[in-house]
Write a protein that holds these residues in place. Structure first.
Motif, PDB file in Angstrom:
ATOM      1  N   ALA A  33       0.830  -1.204   0.000  1.00 32.35           N
ATOM      2  CA  ALA A  33       0.000   0.000   0.000  1.00 32.35           C
ATOM      3  C   ALA A  33       0.868   1.259   0.000  1.00 32.35           C
ATOM      4  CB  ALA A  33      -0.930   0.002   1.218  1.00 32.35           C
ATOM      5  N   GLY A  34       1.954   1.229   0.763  1.00 31.00           N
ATOM      6  CA  GLY A  34       2.873   2.366   0.777  1.00 31.00           C
ATOM      7  C   GLY A  34       3.534   2.572  -0.577  1.00 31.00           C
ATOM      8  N   ALA A  35       3.930   1.473  -1.211  1.00 33.81           N
ATOM      9  CA  ALA A  35       4.559   1.566  -2.525  1.00 33.81           C
ATOM     10  C   ALA A  35       3.567   2.079  -3.568  1.00 33.81           C
ATOM     11  CB  ALA A  35       5.106   0.208  -2.949  1.00 33.81           C
ATOM     12  N   ALA A  36       2.325   1.631  -3.506  1.00 26.33           N
ATOM     13  CA  ALA A  36       1.313   2.106  -4.454  1.00 26.33           C
ATOM     14  C   ALA A  36       1.019   3.587  -4.248  1.00 26.33           C
ATOM     15  CB  ALA A  36       0.032   1.294  -4.312  1.00 26.33           C
ATOM     16  N   GLY A  37       0.950   4.031  -2.998  1.00 21.08           N
ATOM     17  CA  GLY A  37       0.725   5.446  -2.720  1.00 21.08           C
ATOM     18  C   GLY A  37       1.880   6.305  -3.204  1.00 21.08           C
ATOM     19  N   GLY A  38       3.108   5.852  -2.947  1.00 24.19           N
ATOM     20  CA  GLY A  38       4.282   6.590  -3.416  1.00 24.19           C
ATOM     21  C   GLY A  38       4.356   6.645  -4.927  1.00 24.19           C
ATOM     22  N   GLY A  39       4.045   5.528  -5.578  1.00 18.80           N
ATOM     23  CA  GLY A  39       4.051   5.493  -7.043  1.00 18.80           C
ATOM     24  C   GLY A  39       2.978   6.392  -7.635  1.00 18.80           C
ATOM     25  N   GLY A  40       1.811   6.427  -7.013  1.00 17.54           N
ATOM     26  CA  GLY A  40       0.748   7.314  -7.486  1.00 17.54           C
ATOM     27  C   GLY A  40       1.137   8.771  -7.336  1.00 17.54           C
ATOM     28  N   PHE A  41       1.765   9.113  -6.209  1.00 16.81           N
ATOM     29  CA  PHE A  41       2.219  10.485  -5.995  1.00 16.81           C
ATOM     30  C   PHE A  41       3.244  10.884  -7.054  1.00 16.81           C
ATOM     31  CE2 PHE A  41       5.210  13.499  -4.080  1.00 16.81           C
ATOM     32  CZ  PHE A  41       4.343  14.532  -3.804  1.00 16.81           C
ATOM     33  N   TRP A  42       4.201  10.008  -7.316  1.00 16.10           N
ATOM     34  CA  TRP A  42       5.215  10.309  -8.332  1.00 16.10           C
ATOM     35  C   TRP A  42       4.566  10.485  -9.709  1.00 16.10           C
ATOM     36  CZ3 TRP A  42       6.298   7.296 -12.634  1.00 16.10           C
ATOM     37  CH2 TRP A  42       7.342   7.763 -13.424  1.00 16.10           C
ATOM     38  N   ALA A  43       3.579   9.637 -10.022  1.00 16.52           N
ATOM     39  CA  ALA A  43       2.965   9.676 -11.350  1.00 16.52           C
ATOM     40  C   ALA A  43       2.241  10.998 -11.603  1.00 16.52           C
ATOM     41  CB  ALA A  43       1.987   8.512 -11.518  1.00 16.52           C
ATOM     42  N   VAL A  44       1.602  11.551 -10.591  1.00 18.05           N
ATOM     43  CA  VAL A  44       0.838  12.786 -10.817  1.00 18.05           C
ATOM     44  C   VAL A  44       1.659  14.047 -10.595  1.00 18.05           C
ATOM     45  CG1 VAL A  44      -1.369  11.722 -10.301  1.00 18.05           C
ATOM     46  CG2 VAL A  44      -0.120  12.839  -8.474  1.00 18.05           C
ATOM     47  N   SER A  46       5.386  14.237 -11.132  1.00 18.68           N
ATOM     48  CA  SER A  46       6.490  14.394 -12.076  1.00 18.68           C
ATOM     49  C   SER A  46       6.560  13.286 -13.112  1.00 18.68           C
ATOM     50  CB  SER A  46       7.819  14.454 -11.313  1.00 18.68           C
ATOM     51  OG  SER A  46       8.023  13.247 -10.604  1.00 18.68           O
ATOM     52  N   GLY A  47       5.704  12.341 -13.030  1.00 15.05           N
ATOM     53  CA  GLY A  47       5.747  11.206 -13.947  1.00 15.05           C
ATOM     54  C   GLY A  47       4.888  11.414 -15.179  1.00 15.05           C
ATOM     55  N   PRO A  48       4.338  10.321 -15.697  1.00 15.50           N
ATOM     56  CA  PRO A  48       3.584  10.389 -16.954  1.00 15.50           C
ATOM     57  C   PRO A  48       2.293  11.186 -16.870  1.00 15.50           C
ATOM     58  CG  PRO A  48       3.433   8.189 -15.987  1.00 15.50           C
ATOM     59  CD  PRO A  48       4.426   8.960 -15.170  1.00 15.50           C
ATOM     60  N   PHE A  49       1.751  11.368 -15.671  1.00  9.78           N
ATOM     61  CA  PHE A  49       0.534  12.154 -15.523  1.00  9.78           C
ATOM     62  C   PHE A  49       0.824  13.522 -14.912  1.00  9.78           C
ATOM     63  CE2 PHE A  49      -0.898   7.684 -15.035  1.00  9.78           C
ATOM     64  CZ  PHE A  49      -1.593   7.613 -16.229  1.00  9.78           C
ATOM     65  N   GLY A  50       2.072  13.933 -14.904  1.00  7.95           N
ATOM     66  CA  GLY A  50       2.484  15.198 -14.313  1.00  7.95           C
ATOM     67  C   GLY A  50       1.984  16.392 -15.100  1.00  7.95           C
ATOM     68  N   PRO A  51       2.180  17.589 -14.561  1.00  6.57           N
ATOM     69  CA  PRO A  51       1.673  18.798 -15.206  1.00  6.57           C
ATOM     70  C   PRO A  51       2.328  19.099 -16.556  1.00  6.57           C
ATOM     71  CG  PRO A  51       2.935  19.339 -13.236  1.00  6.57           C
ATOM     72  CD  PRO A  51       2.811  17.863 -13.289  1.00  6.57           C
ATOM     73  N   ASP A  52       3.550  18.663 -16.760  1.00  7.50           N
ATOM     74  CA  ASP A  52       4.229  18.938 -18.025  1.00  7.50           C
ATOM     75  C   ASP A  52       3.783  18.006 -19.141  1.00  7.50           C
ATOM     76  OD1 ASP A  52       5.644  20.973 -16.885  1.00  7.50           O
ATOM     77  OD2 ASP A  52       7.371  19.710 -16.397  1.00  7.50           O
ATOM     78  N   SER A  53       3.344  16.803 -18.796  1.00  9.86           N
ATOM     79  CA  SER A  53       3.005  15.831 -19.831  1.00  9.86           C
ATOM     80  C   SER A  53       1.725  16.193 -20.576  1.00  9.86           C
ATOM     81  CB  SER A  53       2.877  14.437 -19.227  1.00  9.86           C
ATOM     82  OG  SER A  53       1.777  14.386 -18.339  1.00  9.86           O
ATOM     83  N   ALA A  54       0.761  16.827 -19.924  1.00 10.54           N
ATOM     84  CA  ALA A  54      -0.495  17.186 -20.595  1.00 10.54           C
ATOM     85  C   ALA A  54      -0.265  18.230 -21.676  1.00 10.54           C
ATOM     86  CB  ALA A  54      -1.504  17.698 -19.577  1.00 10.54           C
ATOM     87  N   ALA A  55       0.593  19.204 -21.406  1.00  5.06           N
ATOM     88  CA  ALA A  55       0.862  20.247 -22.397  1.00  5.06           C
ATOM     89  C   ALA A  55       1.665  19.699 -23.571  1.00  5.06           C
ATOM     90  CB  ALA A  55       1.603  21.408 -21.744  1.00  5.06           C
TER      91      ALA A  55
END
Length: 180
Positions: A33-44, A46-55
Motif C-alpha cells: 500500500a505504501g509503494a502504491a501510494g508513493g508510485g501514485g504520488f510520483w505519477a501525478v 512528475s511522472g507520466p501524468f504530471g503537469p508537463d506531460s499534458a501540455a
C-alpha cells in the motif's frame, strides 16, 4: 468409557490454535500500500501524468521555449479564452424589515460565449428579475456566514441558466456584494 488420557487429548484439540503467519500478510499489505501510494504520488507530480506531460501531448510549449521566460521554467503561458461579458445593473435590496435599514448592494457580470452575447443581453430584464426574487428572500443572518457568497453565487447561476437557456451563460462574476 473415557479415561483421563483421552480427556487431556480432547482438551488440547479444543484449545485455540496459535495463529501463525498473520503478521507476514499484514506487513506485506502495508508495504504494498505504501509503494502504491508513493508510485501514485510520483505519477501525478512528475511522472507520466504530471503537469508537463499534458501540455506536451497537446502540442503546447514551455514558457522558456516561447521566449517568455520569467525566471521559472516549467510554467505555461495562459491561453486567452474567447468569452464575452454581459454587465448587469446594480441591484439594491432591503434586507429584513424596513426598520433595520440594512441594504444589499449587488453587481455582477455574466460570462457568455461571444455568439450568445446579444441574446443574453436581450434577456437581462428577466435575469434581473431572478436576481431580485432570490436576493429578497435571503435573511440578514445568512449573509454573515463566510461561505454564503459561494452558495448564493451557485444558486443565482443555476437560476440564470434556466432563464437564459442551456449553454448560454457559463459563469456569474460577482463584482460587488456589500451589506450596509
Amino acid at each position: 468409557m473415557i479415561t483421563g488420557i483421552d480427556m487431556a487429548q480432547d482438551d488440547d484439540s479444543q484449545s485455540p490454535k496459535k495463529k501463525r503467519g498473520l503478521l507476514l500478510p499484514l506487513l506485506l499489505g502495508l508495504v504494498l500500500a505504501g509503494a502504491a501510494g508513493g508510485g501514485g504520488f510520483w505519477a501525478v507530480t512528475s511522472g507520466p501524468f504530471g503537469p508537463d506531460s499534458a501540455a506536451e501531448e497537446d502540442g503546447g510549449t514551455h514558457a522558456s521555449e516561447a521566449g517568455g521566460d520569467h525566471g521559472e521554467s516549467g510554467h505555461h503561458e495562459a491561453v486567452p479564452v474567447d468569452v464575452a461579458f454581459v454587465p448587469l445593473d446594480t441591484v439594491v435590496i432591503t434586507l429584513g424589515s424596513e426598520i433595520s435599514g440594512a441594504d444589499l448592494i449587488f453587481t455582477a457580470e455574466l460570462e457568455v460565449a461571444p455568439e450568445h452575447e446579444a441574446e443574453v443581453a436581450h434577456l437581462s430584464p428577466r435575469v434581473l428579475d431572478v436576481l431580485n426574487s432570490y436576493l429578497r428572500v435571503i435573511d440578514l443572518s445568512e449573509l454573515t456566514d463566510p461561505t454564503s457568497l459561494a452558495r448564493i453565487r451557485a444558486q443565482l447561476l443555476r437560476r440564470i441558466q434556466v432563464v437564459t437557456g442551456a449553454g448560454r451563460v457559463s459563469d456569474l462574476l460577482v463584482t460587488q456584494f456589500v451589506v450596509n
